[in-house]
Design a protein around this motif. Sequence first.
Motif, PDB file in Angstrom:
ATOM      1  N   PHE A 249      39.135  60.508  34.118  1.00 50.55           N
ATOM      2  CA  PHE A 249      40.635  60.311  34.016  1.00 50.55           C
ATOM      3  C   PHE A 249      40.939  58.672  33.640  1.00 50.55           C
ATOM      4  CE2 PHE A 249      45.026  59.214  35.736  1.00 50.55           C
ATOM      5  CZ  PHE A 249      45.626  59.807  34.728  1.00 50.55           C
ATOM      6  N   VAL A 250      40.371  58.026  34.336  1.00 47.87           N
ATOM      7  CA  VAL A 250      40.551  56.406  34.275  1.00 47.87           C
ATOM      8  C   VAL A 250      39.975  56.062  32.709  1.00 47.87           C
ATOM      9  CG1 VAL A 250      40.826  55.871  36.696  1.00 47.87           C
ATOM     10  CG2 VAL A 250      38.563  55.609  35.529  1.00 47.87           C
ATOM     11  N   GLY A 251      39.214  56.991  32.128  1.00 49.77           N
ATOM     12  CA  GLY A 251      38.580  56.474  30.909  1.00 49.77           C
ATOM     13  C   GLY A 251      39.345  56.919  29.788  1.00 49.77           C
ATOM     14  N   SER A 252      40.341  57.608  30.082  1.00 54.44           N
ATOM     15  CA  SER A 252      41.269  58.445  29.057  1.00 54.44           C
ATOM     16  C   SER A 252      42.472  57.643  28.513  1.00 54.44           C
ATOM     17  CB  SER A 252      41.886  59.793  29.700  1.00 54.44           C
ATOM     18  OG  SER A 252      42.766  59.341  30.496  1.00 54.44           O
ATOM     19  N   ARG A 253      42.782  57.814  27.519  1.00 53.89           N
ATOM     20  CA  ARG A 253      43.937  57.261  26.635  1.00 53.89           C
ATOM     21  C   ARG A 253      45.093  57.263  27.335  1.00 53.89           C
ATOM     22  NH1 ARG A 253      42.895  56.823  20.506  1.00 53.89           N
ATOM     23  NH2 ARG A 253      40.753  57.672  20.348  1.00 53.89           N
TER      24      ARG A 253
ATOM     25  N   CYS B  54      44.885  54.618  30.457  1.00 52.24           N
ATOM     26  CA  CYS B  54      44.835  53.329  29.468  1.00 52.24           C
ATOM     27  C   CYS B  54      46.040  52.953  29.247  1.00 52.24           C
ATOM     28  CB  CYS B  54      43.598  53.218  28.534  1.00 52.24           C
ATOM     29  SG  CYS B  54      41.979  53.348  29.172  1.00 52.24           S
ATOM     30  N   ALA B  55      47.000  53.639  28.802  1.00 54.98           N
ATOM     31  CA  ALA B  55      48.247  53.310  28.270  1.00 54.98           C
ATOM     32  C   ALA B  55      49.232  53.217  29.549  1.00 54.98           C
ATOM     33  CB  ALA B  55      48.761  54.647  27.445  1.00 54.98           C
ATOM     34  N   LEU B  56      48.936  53.457  30.652  1.00 57.07           N
ATOM     35  CA  LEU B  56      49.745  53.085  31.843  1.00 57.07           C
ATOM     36  C   LEU B  56      49.873  51.474  32.348  1.00 57.07           C
ATOM     37  CD1 LEU B  56      48.537  56.052  34.279  1.00 57.07           C
ATOM     38  CD2 LEU B  56      50.698  55.895  32.686  1.00 57.07           C
ATOM     39  N   GLU B  57      50.762  51.251  32.564  1.00 56.24           N
ATOM     40  CA  GLU B  57      50.991  49.865  32.894  1.00 56.24           C
ATOM     41  C   GLU B  57      51.480  49.780  34.270  1.00 56.24           C
ATOM     42  OE1 GLU B  57      53.492  47.333  30.231  1.00 56.24           O
ATOM     43  OE2 GLU B  57      52.578  48.273  28.488  1.00 56.24           O
ATOM     44  N   GLY B  58      51.022  48.801  35.195  1.00 55.40           N
ATOM     45  CA  GLY B  58      51.456  48.415  36.500  1.00 55.40           C
ATOM     46  C   GLY B  58      50.582  49.296  37.473  1.00 55.40           C
ATOM     47  N   PHE B  59      50.373  48.357  38.597  1.00 55.04           N
ATOM     48  CA  PHE B  59      49.631  48.846  39.853  1.00 55.04           C
ATOM     49  C   PHE B  59      50.060  50.378  40.132  1.00 55.04           C
ATOM     50  CE2 PHE B  59      48.943  49.174  44.234  1.00 55.04           C
ATOM     51  CZ  PHE B  59      47.451  49.119  44.062  1.00 55.04           C
TER      52      PHE B  59
ATOM     53  N   GLU C 233      51.861  52.760  39.116  1.00 53.25           N
ATOM     54  CA  GLU C 233      52.105  53.702  38.094  1.00 53.25           C
ATOM     55  C   GLU C 233      50.503  54.054  37.968  1.00 53.25           C
ATOM     56  OE1 GLU C 233      53.355  54.743  33.608  1.00 53.25           O
ATOM     57  OE2 GLU C 233      53.510  52.743  34.258  1.00 53.25           O
ATOM     58  N   ARG C 234      49.487  53.277  37.940  1.00 54.56           N
ATOM     59  CA  ARG C 234      48.115  53.952  37.604  1.00 54.56           C
ATOM     60  C   ARG C 234      47.520  54.349  39.006  1.00 54.56           C
ATOM     61  NH1 ARG C 234      44.451  50.168  34.206  1.00 54.56           N
ATOM     62  NH2 ARG C 234      45.802  50.032  32.206  1.00 54.56           N
ATOM     63  N   VAL C 235      47.882  53.811  40.188  1.00 55.65           N
ATOM     64  CA  VAL C 235      47.359  54.560  41.293  1.00 55.65           C
ATOM     65  C   VAL C 235      48.149  55.835  41.365  1.00 55.65           C
ATOM     66  CG1 VAL C 235      47.654  54.353  43.818  1.00 55.65           C
ATOM     67  CG2 VAL C 235      47.071  52.478  42.572  1.00 55.65           C
ATOM     68  N   LEU C 236      49.418  56.072  41.506  1.00 57.53           N
ATOM     69  CA  LEU C 236      50.281  57.300  41.536  1.00 57.53           C
ATOM     70  C   LEU C 236      49.580  58.247  40.462  1.00 57.53           C
ATOM     71  CD1 LEU C 236      53.926  56.191  42.230  1.00 57.53           C
ATOM     72  CD2 LEU C 236      52.107  57.315  43.854  1.00 57.53           C
ATOM     73  N   SER C 237      49.300  57.920  39.310  1.00 59.04           N
ATOM     74  CA  SER C 237      48.689  58.920  38.162  1.00 59.04           C
ATOM     75  C   SER C 237      47.218  59.340  38.564  1.00 59.04           C
ATOM     76  CB  SER C 237      48.831  58.052  36.778  1.00 59.04           C
ATOM     77  OG  SER C 237      47.854  57.073  36.644  1.00 59.04           O
ATOM     78  N   GLN C 238      46.491  58.355  39.236  1.00 59.15           N
ATOM     79  CA  GLN C 238      45.166  58.820  39.881  1.00 59.15           C
ATOM     80  C   GLN C 238      45.272  59.860  40.797  1.00 59.15           C
ATOM     81  OE1 GLN C 238      43.961  54.676  40.172  1.00 59.15           O
ATOM     82  NE2 GLN C 238      41.873  55.622  39.930  1.00 59.15           N
ATOM     83  N   VAL C 239      46.150  59.631  41.628  1.00 59.59           N
ATOM     84  CA  VAL C 239      46.328  60.526  42.657  1.00 59.59           C
ATOM     85  C   VAL C 239      47.046  61.889  42.378  1.00 59.59           C
ATOM     86  CG1 VAL C 239      47.728  60.763  45.097  1.00 59.59           C
ATOM     87  CG2 VAL C 239      46.539  58.690  44.683  1.00 59.59           C
ATOM     88  N   ASN C 240      47.906  61.817  41.533  1.00 59.20           N
ATOM     89  CA  ASN C 240      48.492  62.972  40.999  1.00 59.20           C
ATOM     90  C   ASN C 240      47.656  63.751  40.149  1.00 59.20           C
ATOM     91  OD1 ASN C 240      51.172  62.486  42.236  1.00 59.20           O
ATOM     92  ND2 ASN C 240      51.882  61.519  40.302  1.00 59.20           N
ATOM     93  N   HIS C 241      46.657  63.107  39.214  1.00 56.13           N
ATOM     94  CA  HIS C 241      45.690  63.954  38.524  1.00 56.13           C
ATOM     95  C   HIS C 241      44.818  64.554  39.339  1.00 56.13           C
ATOM     96  CE1 HIS C 241      42.870  64.842  35.361  1.00 56.13           C
ATOM     97  NE2 HIS C 241      41.916  64.357  36.148  1.00 56.13           N
ATOM     98  N   LEU C 242      44.410  63.792  40.424  1.00 50.63           N
ATOM     99  CA  LEU C 242      43.275  64.365  41.356  1.00 50.63           C
ATOM    100  C   LEU C 242      43.749  65.652  42.236  1.00 50.63           C
ATOM    101  CD1 LEU C 242      41.448  61.199  42.187  1.00 50.63           C
ATOM    102  CD2 LEU C 242      40.473  63.000  40.526  1.00 50.63           C
TER     103      LEU C 242
END
Length: 87
Positions: A38-42, A45-50, A52-61
């Motif tokens: 996921f963190v290697g995906s476009r 990579c398009a996400l900005e801000g700490f 937003e990135r953390v929440l997207s990782q948790v939501n994805h998983l």
Amino acid sequence: MFSHSENTMRLTPELEITRQLSTFVNSRQELLIANARFVGSREFCALEGFSERVLSQVNHLTQALSLTEQEQALARDITDAVAALSR
């Protein structure tokens, strides 16, 4: 020579959240692999801000894998900690 106080890192909320996220992701090989993809995906990579990135990782998983009760609790703790940053 550095004094002890200069040599210790101040524990910020972001650092604590990063520590929790690392614990969550590294708790199981499937989580680690899914997160790495996921963190290697476009999308990521398009996400900005700490936050937003953390929440997207948790939501994805949480959506990609079945989590144990302990993993679910850690995911909730991370989400709550991120929410607290914006208060």
